[in-house]
Design an enzyme around this catalytic site. Structure first.
Site, mmCIF file in Angstrom:
data_model
loop_
_atom_site.group_PDB
_atom_site.id
_atom_site.type_symbol
_atom_site.label_atom_id
_atom_site.label_comp_id
_atom_site.label_asym_id
_atom_site.label_seq_id
_atom_site.Cartn_x
_atom_site.Cartn_y
_atom_site.Cartn_z
ATOM 1 C CB CYS A 34 -0.921 -0.024 1.222
ATOM 2 S SG CYS A 34 -2.042 1.372 1.218
ATOM 3 N N GLY A 35 0.828 1.997 -1.081
ATOM 4 C CA GLY A 35 1.706 3.162 -1.212
ATOM 5 C C GLY A 35 1.344 4.265 -0.237
ATOM 6 C CG HIS A 36 -2.770 5.450 1.370
ATOM 7 N ND1 HIS A 36 -3.431 4.289 1.024
ATOM 8 C CD2 HIS A 36 -3.156 5.711 2.651
ATOM 9 C CE1 HIS A 36 -4.194 3.892 2.025
ATOM 10 N NE2 HIS A 36 -4.050 4.739 3.027
ATOM 11 C CG HIS A 84 -6.573 -2.289 -6.104
ATOM 12 N ND1 HIS A 84 -6.172 -3.460 -5.505
ATOM 13 C CD2 HIS A 84 -6.490 -1.331 -5.153
ATOM 14 C CE1 HIS A 84 -5.875 -3.217 -4.242
ATOM 15 N NE2 HIS A 84 -6.060 -1.930 -3.993
ATOM 16 C CG ASP A 91 -6.580 5.302 -2.763
ATOM 17 O OD1 ASP A 91 -6.534 6.267 -1.968
ATOM 18 O OD2 ASP A 91 -5.652 4.493 -2.909
ATOM 19 C CB CYS A 129 -4.144 4.408 -5.715
ATOM 20 S SG CYS A 129 -3.988 2.648 -5.317
ATOM 21 N N GLY A 130 -0.890 4.679 -4.336
ATOM 22 C CA GLY A 130 0.534 4.449 -4.607
ATOM 23 C C GLY A 130 0.781 3.241 -5.490
HETATM 24 O O1 PYC Z 1 -1.907 3.683 -1.998
HETATM 25 O O2 PYC Z 1 -1.369 1.711 -2.769
HETATM 26 C C1 PYC Z 1 -2.152 2.480 -2.253
HETATM 27 C C2 PYC Z 1 -3.492 1.973 -1.859
HETATM 28 C C3 PYC Z 1 -3.993 0.715 -2.052
HETATM 29 C C4 PYC Z 1 -5.276 0.715 -1.515
HETATM 30 C C5 PYC Z 1 -5.527 1.949 -0.992
HETATM 31 N N1 PYC Z 1 -4.421 2.710 -1.202
#
Ligand code: PYC
Length: 329
Positions: free
Chosen positions: A115-117, A229, A255, A259-260
């Site tokens: 999960c990036g964020h 996703h 998101d 979304c990272g």
């Molecule tokens: O930022 O990768 C992300 C992420 C995945 C699901 C919610 N945020």
């Protein structure tokens, strides 16, 4: 708190404990968390009170978390303590060498790969606690080690796991017989990225974006069940940015951040098409207007930069006498 109120609170806490002991009721579990948001998307880092998952590789510990301790996930992420949009981040000892920490991400329906964020939120949380300072921190995750750099100005750059496009221009037939096409790509989670949906990526369109992205997921899952996703892309509002997205996460939430892992998947597709060179900056705008800056390295590892803000320090109380102690399923 005025002294007199503090005294009263303490004495009622003592009475509460004594009464429970007398009636043979176990004391509530306490889970210590720190909440933050990254570009509007919340992360809840679990500092203590989570289950003991042993010392194995993080992928194995994630499996154990799902199979044996799923109730912790729903207690932490689902209502009444959480919500569909919240991502949990269980802080654990790393398995891989030279890592600052290990983390298992999850949401209201199950675990996430990366999960990036959430990684940006984790780094901001560890900095808030004074556990880390600016510099480079390796973080162990179930899909591999990622490298987070905490900058002096509090921004965080996350070098993600190697990302790649698995299939290009996959067609999906919708119920109204309309056909949309998109790419399947890995960015630490599996994505279907679609541009020809014909909807404006705008907050006023959320309902329509929801409906079409859920329908796309239902259809694509018949052949590719691993895709959880859906990323719909369109032109940015701000001409300084390169694209705007709407990302449907596992479960039903979208998101709030760009979304990272979704931005990583997008970078991998652009790189594969020769539309983005290694090191070239891509500014990804979210549905609410927050922005991640991304680049991709020559070996396909994306780096995502953003900033998180701590919003709460809290103790979750899990009282077994509460019928919804383990969350609304
Ligand atoms: O930022 O990768 C992300 C992420 C995945 C699901 C919610 N945020």
């Amino acid at each position: 708190m005025p002294v007199v109120l503090a005294d009263r609170a303490l004495s009622s806490a003592r009475t509460f404990r004594a009464e429970r002991v007398e009636r043979g009721i176990s004391m509530p579990r306490e889970i210590v968390v720190i909440d933050s948001h990254t570009g509007g998307e919340p992360t809840r880092v679990v500092l203590s009170g989570g289950p003991d998952l042993g010392r194995g590789p993080l992928a194995e510990r994630t499996r154990l978390f799902s199979v044996k301790f799923d109730a912790y996930r729903s207690a932490i992420c689902c209502e009444p303590r959480g919500s569909d949009v919240l991502v949990g981040a269980l802080l654990v000892e790393p398995f891989e060498e030279n890592c600052t920490a290990g983390v298992i991400f999850f949401n209201n329906v199950g675990p996430l790969g990366m999960c990036g964020h959430g990684t940006i939120g984790l780094i901001a949380t560890l900095a808030h606690l004074g556990k880390i300072g600016p510099g480079i921190h390796r973080i162990d995750t179930p899909v591999g080690v990622v490298t987070a750099t905490l900058h002096e100005d509090h921004r965080v750059s996350v070098e993600n796991v190697a990302s790649y496009r698995k299939e290009k221009a996959v067609s999906v037939v919708l119920e109204n017989k309309k056909i949309v096409t998109g790419d399947i790509a890995w960015g630490g989670n599996w994505f279907f990225l679609c541009e020809d949906h014909e909807l404006k990526i705008n907050k006023t369109n959320i309902e329509e974006l929801y409906v079409i992205s859920q329908e796309i997921r239902r259809e694509i899952n018949q052949k590719y069940p691993e895709i959880d996703h859906i990323e719909l892309l369109g032109p940015p509002d701000n001409p300084e940015n390169h694209a705007k997205n709407f990302v449907l996460c596992p479960g039903g939430a979208y998101d709030r951040s760009p979304c990272g892992t979704g931005t990583s998947a997008k970078l991998a597709c652009l790189f594969a098409d020769g539309k983005l060179e290694a090191g070239q900056v891509w500014r990804q705008e979210s549905i609410i207007g927050s922005v991640f800056e991304g680049t991709i390295g020559p070996e396909g590892k994306p780096t995502i930069t953003g900033q998180a803000f701590v919003t709460a320090e809290a103790t979750l109380i899990l009282d077994e006498t509460d019928p919804l102690c383990w969350g609304v399923q």
